[in-house]
Design a protein around this motif. Sequence first.
Motif, short mmCIF file in Angstrom:
data_model
loop_
_atom_site.label_atom_id
_atom_site.label_comp_id
_atom_site.label_asym_id
_atom_site.label_seq_id
_atom_site.Cartn_x
_atom_site.Cartn_y
_atom_site.Cartn_z
N THR A 7 19.02 39.94 22.10
CA THR A 7 19.43 41.18 22.78
C THR A 7 18.46 42.33 22.53
N TYR B 227 23.26 40.98 33.25
CA TYR B 227 23.31 40.43 31.90
C TYR B 227 24.76 40.06 31.62
N ARG C 123 26.25 38.89 26.61
CA ARG C 123 25.53 39.65 25.58
C ARG C 123 24.82 40.84 26.22
N ARG C 124 25.17 42.01 25.76
CA ARG C 124 24.57 43.22 26.32
C ARG C 124 23.24 43.52 25.63
N THR D 78 25.76 44.95 33.45
CA THR D 78 26.21 44.07 32.37
C THR D 78 27.67 43.69 32.57
N THR E 120 30.22 42.11 29.94
CA THR E 120 30.34 41.72 28.54
C THR E 120 31.73 42.06 28.01
N GLN F 228 34.34 36.75 32.24
CA GLN F 228 32.91 37.08 32.22
C GLN F 228 32.17 36.33 33.33
N SER G 219 30.36 38.24 36.39
CA SER G 219 28.90 38.19 36.53
C SER G 219 28.46 37.65 37.88
N ASN H 298 28.69 48.75 34.11
CA ASN H 298 29.10 48.17 32.83
C ASN H 298 30.53 47.65 32.93
#
Length: 311
Positions: free
Chosen positions: A96, A115, A118-119, A131, A133, A274, A278, A294
């Motif tokens: 990361t 991402y 894991r940020r 992201t 996460t 997640q 994503s 985010n």
Amino acid sequence: MKTQIRFAPLALAMLLASGVAAAADLKIGVSMSQFDDTFLTYLREDMDKQAKSYPKGDGVQLQFEDARADVVKQLSQVENFISQKVDAMVVNPVDTASTARITKAAVAAGIPLVYVNRRPDQTDLPKGVVTVTSNDVEAGKLQMQYLAEKMGGKGKIVILLGDLANNSTTNRTKGVKEILGQYPDIKVEQEQTGIWLRDKGMTLVNDWLTQGREFNAVVANNDEMAIGAAMALKTAGVKPGSVLIGGVDGTPDGLNAISKGEMALSVFQDAKGQAVGSVEAAVKMARGEAVEQNVVVPFQLITPDNVASFK
């Protein structure tokens, strides 16, 4: 007339070709830090299911690559995705702290980047980079609070750390220590990395037992290391449950260990949440739609009282 007859098939072919192009699947390159990580396997499988849920003619193709815990290999995979002109990329970073070049390459190519899990350590990510996460500090706090109460606010613990190159390790442990700050009578006896692995967790706990170290609880950054700890204690003849063991992830093996009384708790990390988040973010960005930069998927405490609802 002859000219019209001769060109009609060509015009039809061009029309069909343009129709096929319009209905082509979106191509999304996915670089996973390592395929053989248990939680990341569930994440990858759920991403694949989400991609296959899109209707035909409006579909999504995921191209998965295994970085094998190698930062250089992962960057090379991203560069290959860019040369293939994929519509978007999803990256589960190996390290990361080493994502700046990946971010820079994606932004320069104008390819949306997500991402997942894991940020990056970088706090301000540029436009076109998002992201999906979970808040790892919260996971550590949930885990340690439950254990501290079960311990009656006193005793000794050992901490099994994940990969030190991963800020999930740092943040989960930070959460644990924030709670420990409220319990001065709970001491950390040992703290070492088991790099997320079951056999490594087992080896470390076995070594501590062999050294004659005493502890009332094992605080593991993930379920795999927690299960390894349970195996070491069982082999040493320690009665299940007499040393409390806490994990993170809520994997099927972790849930079974809680049901059997071998683990006291886990903290559910939502692989499906997640995965869906994503893939949806990558698809929306590829289509030019607005997305939240985010996305945070919440953790949930799993104990013997509610473990059945997570199975």
